[in-house]
Scaffold this active site. Structure first.
Site, PDB file in Angstrom:
ATOM      1  N   HIS A  13       0.816  -1.098   0.073  1.00 14.46           N
ATOM      2  CA  HIS A  13       0.091   0.102   0.006  1.00 14.46           C
ATOM      3  C   HIS A  13       0.864   1.181   0.004  1.00 14.46           C
ATOM      4  O   HIS A  13       1.539   1.661   1.062  1.00 14.46           O
ATOM      5  CB  HIS A  13      -0.838  -0.160   1.105  1.00 14.46           C
ATOM      6  CG  HIS A  13      -1.921   1.326   1.182  1.00 14.46           C
ATOM      7  ND1 HIS A  13      -2.995   1.262   1.573  1.00 14.46           N
ATOM      8  CD2 HIS A  13      -1.543   2.485   1.172  1.00 14.46           C
ATOM      9  CE1 HIS A  13      -3.924   2.061   1.561  1.00 14.46           C
ATOM     10  NE2 HIS A  13      -2.709   3.189   1.410  1.00 14.46           N
ATOM     11  N   HIS A  15       1.652   5.592  -1.925  1.00 18.55           N
ATOM     12  CA  HIS A  15       1.107   6.537  -3.033  1.00 18.55           C
ATOM     13  C   HIS A  15       2.257   6.988  -3.450  1.00 18.55           C
ATOM     14  O   HIS A  15       3.381   7.464  -3.085  1.00 18.55           O
ATOM     15  CB  HIS A  15       0.393   7.622  -2.201  1.00 18.55           C
ATOM     16  CG  HIS A  15      -0.658   7.137  -1.063  1.00 18.55           C
ATOM     17  ND1 HIS A  15      -2.014   7.286  -1.993  1.00 18.55           N
ATOM     18  CD2 HIS A  15      -0.814   6.482   0.061  1.00 18.55           C
ATOM     19  CE1 HIS A  15      -2.879   6.912  -0.805  1.00 18.55           C
ATOM     20  NE2 HIS A  15      -2.123   6.237   0.065  1.00 18.55           N
ATOM     21  N   ASN A  41      -5.495   7.268  -5.845  1.00 20.66           N
ATOM     22  CA  ASN A  41      -5.964   8.643  -5.506  1.00 20.66           C
ATOM     23  C   ASN A  41      -5.493   9.838  -6.151  1.00 20.66           C
ATOM     24  O   ASN A  41      -5.009  10.645  -5.451  1.00 20.66           O
ATOM     25  CB  ASN A  41      -6.190   8.707  -4.174  1.00 20.66           C
ATOM     26  CG  ASN A  41      -5.020   8.799  -3.201  1.00 20.66           C
ATOM     27  OD1 ASN A  41      -4.087   8.183  -3.617  1.00 20.66           O
ATOM     28  ND2 ASN A  41      -4.881   9.383  -2.029  1.00 20.66           N
ATOM     29  N   LYS A  98      -9.574   0.030  -5.250  1.00 24.66           N
ATOM     30  CA  LYS A  98      -9.459   0.733  -3.857  1.00 24.66           C
ATOM     31  C   LYS A  98     -10.819   1.280  -3.784  1.00 24.66           C
ATOM     32  O   LYS A  98     -11.312   1.999  -4.568  1.00 24.66           O
ATOM     33  CB  LYS A  98      -8.582   1.593  -3.858  1.00 24.66           C
ATOM     34  CG  LYS A  98      -8.181   2.428  -2.722  1.00 24.66           C
ATOM     35  CD  LYS A  98      -7.792   1.665  -1.410  1.00 24.66           C
ATOM     36  CE  LYS A  98      -7.830   2.278  -0.221  1.00 24.66           C
ATOM     37  NZ  LYS A  98      -6.760   3.215   0.197  1.00 24.66           N
ATOM     38  N   HIS A 135     -10.319   1.472   2.425  1.00 29.98           N
ATOM     39  CA  HIS A 135     -10.071   2.356   3.602  1.00 29.98           C
ATOM     40  C   HIS A 135     -11.207   2.628   4.369  1.00 29.98           C
ATOM     41  O   HIS A 135     -12.423   2.915   4.011  1.00 29.98           O
ATOM     42  CB  HIS A 135     -10.025   3.963   3.031  1.00 29.98           C
ATOM     43  CG  HIS A 135      -9.666   5.025   3.817  1.00 29.98           C
ATOM     44  ND1 HIS A 135      -8.328   5.703   3.851  1.00 29.98           N
ATOM     45  CD2 HIS A 135     -10.318   5.727   4.793  1.00 29.98           C
ATOM     46  CE1 HIS A 135      -8.277   6.371   4.662  1.00 29.98           C
ATOM     47  NE2 HIS A 135      -9.426   6.212   5.482  1.00 29.98           N
ATOM     48  N   HIS A 173      -4.444  -0.100   6.257  1.00 26.98           N
ATOM     49  CA  HIS A 173      -3.712   0.510   7.435  1.00 26.98           C
ATOM     50  C   HIS A 173      -4.613   0.760   8.529  1.00 26.98           C
ATOM     51  O   HIS A 173      -5.269   1.769   9.029  1.00 26.98           O
ATOM     52  CB  HIS A 173      -3.429   1.882   6.755  1.00 26.98           C
ATOM     53  CG  HIS A 173      -4.507   2.717   5.941  1.00 26.98           C
ATOM     54  ND1 HIS A 173      -5.791   2.854   6.227  1.00 26.98           N
ATOM     55  CD2 HIS A 173      -4.342   3.379   4.613  1.00 26.98           C
ATOM     56  CE1 HIS A 173      -6.367   3.464   5.208  1.00 26.98           C
ATOM     57  NE2 HIS A 173      -5.583   3.778   4.252  1.00 26.98           N
ATOM     58  N   ASP A 246       1.827   2.712   3.333  1.00 28.96           N
ATOM     59  CA  ASP A 246       1.043   3.959   3.237  1.00 28.96           C
ATOM     60  C   ASP A 246       1.933   5.507   3.118  1.00 28.96           C
ATOM     61  O   ASP A 246       1.479   6.398   3.362  1.00 28.96           O
ATOM     62  CB  ASP A 246      -0.106   4.078   4.384  1.00 28.96           C
ATOM     63  CG  ASP A 246      -1.077   4.937   3.885  1.00 28.96           C
ATOM     64  OD1 ASP A 246      -1.210   5.316   2.663  1.00 28.96           O
ATOM     65  OD2 ASP A 246      -1.802   5.767   4.656  1.00 28.96           O
TER      66      ASP A 246
HETATM   67  O1  DOR Z   1      -2.713   9.756   5.432  1.00 25.24           O
HETATM   68  C1  DOR Z   1      -3.064   9.584   4.374  1.00 25.24           C
HETATM   69  N1  DOR Z   1      -2.610   9.772   3.230  1.00 25.24           N
HETATM   70  N2  DOR Z   1      -4.250   8.313   4.579  1.00 25.24           N
HETATM   71  C2  DOR Z   1      -4.719   8.354   3.140  1.00 25.24           C
HETATM   72  O2  DOR Z   1      -5.633   7.386   3.019  1.00 25.24           O
HETATM   73  C3  DOR Z   1      -4.466   8.762   1.952  1.00 25.24           C
HETATM   74  C4  DOR Z   1      -2.871   9.450   2.048  1.00 25.24           C
HETATM   75  C5  DOR Z   1      -2.923  10.314   0.790  1.00 25.24           C
HETATM   76  O3  DOR Z   1      -2.943  10.173  -0.225  1.00 25.24           O
HETATM   77  O4  DOR Z   1      -2.211  11.394   1.134  1.00 25.24           O
HETATM   78 ZN    ZN Z   2      -3.049   5.075   1.766  1.00 26.63          ZN
END
Ligand code: DOR
Ligand code: ZN
Length: 344
Positions: A13, A15, A41, A98, A135, A173, A246
């Protein structure tokens, strides 16, 4: 023990973001992880097979020379996602979808408002042998932010897992004892990822002695008793739990703001910090399962064959990282010592 060698881990997981940011985030992850589940996202989100394929290509292009790192792609579910979208995403190489409840976190505005209407999509995921990554927080504003994960379990998670019995579900998470207990007692095909920050920290680390925006993420850190349960859970070696950092970069400006963004950019230290946690727990023998084998086994993918070695050596996480355009990112654990280091 001063050195530990494990099967090369994957990050289930994270980003990467997009554009020039990929030149920072992809090498940071590829330094130690063979594969990663890439969150969709973006702005706009990755909602179609075409967008999945294009995003995957941009990530591959950002790999350092000679890297064989593999992004594992996901499609972002909206109220409008169709069964055809799922099939197209699968054909484009996505392994999972997701689900963000609309408004739950960063770039989730296009997320799901009506879970009820998505059941045909959940069925299609099961049929296509794809996973549903959730989520798990409700977004009702009257629910206390510290209770939103538990509420999501009671309102939605139990139902999703029961109504689509062949669907593999990852509770992403997790942050509470409630979530850990739910996953442990759920039917087969339910698992969870756990971040380094939720193992290392609790809500005092966000709020005590001043607001610490770089420890602010969603779901928000919970009280220490929850942290203790998460730590005991990974130390138990249960194969229902695996590594998902994450890692989620935001610029320093956007974190240190009157309304700061949620997310910890942990790619440069996550594997080392997990190792530190497992050592603190006297459970270094369980690190490899959590980091390297439970994830691929659950996803139905092959385990990696290379290895990585971590050595007991103290180093300090940099105060900031400068992107080519001059923008600064404050990494997770900035300025703090880490007691394990990836061997070059
Ligand atoms: O803390 C987070 N940041 N939680 C999430 O679910 C998304 C992530 C983000 O994309 O910055
Ligand atoms: Zn995330």
């Amino acid at each position: 023990m001063n050195e530990i060698t494990i099967v090369k881990p994957d990050d289930w997981h994270l980003h990467f973001r997009d554009g020039d940011m990929l030149l920072e985030t992809v090498p940071a992850t590829a330094r130690c992880f063979a594969r990663a589940i890439v969150m969709p996202n973006l702005v706009p989100p990755v909602t179609t097979g075409k967008l999945v394929a294009e995003y995957r290509q941009r990530i591959l292009s950002a790999r350092p020379d000679g890297s064989s790192f593999l992004p594992l792609m996901t499609i972002y579910l909206t109220d409008k996602t169709s069964v055809e979208d799922i099939k197209a995403a699968k054909a484009a190489g996505a392994v999972a979808a997701k689900m963000y409840p609309a408004g739950a976190t960063t770039n989730s505005d296009s997320g799901v408002n009506s879970l009820e209407s998505l059941y045909p999509v959940f069925e299609a995921l099961a049929e296509e042998n794809m996973l549903l990554l959730i989520h798990g927080e409700v977004t009702q504003k009257h629910i206390d932010i510290f209770d939103r994960e538990k509420e999501f379990i009671d309102q939605h998670m139990v139902k999703i897992v029961e109504r689509v019995p062949h669907l593999k579900v990852v509770f992403e998470h997790i942050t509470t004892s409630d979530a850990a207990e739910f996953v442990l007692s759920a039917r087969e095909g339910v698992a969870a990822t756990i971040t380094p920050q939720h193992l290392l920290l609790n809500r005092n680390d966000v709020l005590d002695g001043g607001i610490r925006p770089h420890n602010y993420c969603l779901p928000i850190l919970k009280r220490q008793s929850h942290q203790e349960v998460l730590r005991a859970t990974v130390a138990s070696g249960s194969n229902r739990f695996f590594l998902g950092t994450d890692s989620a970069p935001h610029s320093k400006d956007k974190k240190e703001s009157g309304c700061g963004c949620a997310g910890c950019y942990s790619a440069w230290s996550a594997l080392e910090l997990y190792t530190q946690v497992f050592e603190e727990l006297g459970a270094l023998d369980k690190l490899e399962g959590f980091a390297s084998t439970h994830g691929p086994d659950f996803y139905g993918l092959s385990r990696n064959t290379d290895t990585v070695t971590l050595v007991k050596e103290t180093w300090t996480v940099p105060e900031s990282i400068k992107l080519p355009d001059g923008e600064l990112i404050v990494p997770f654990f900035a300025g703090k010592e880490v007691h394990w280091k990836l061997k070059a």
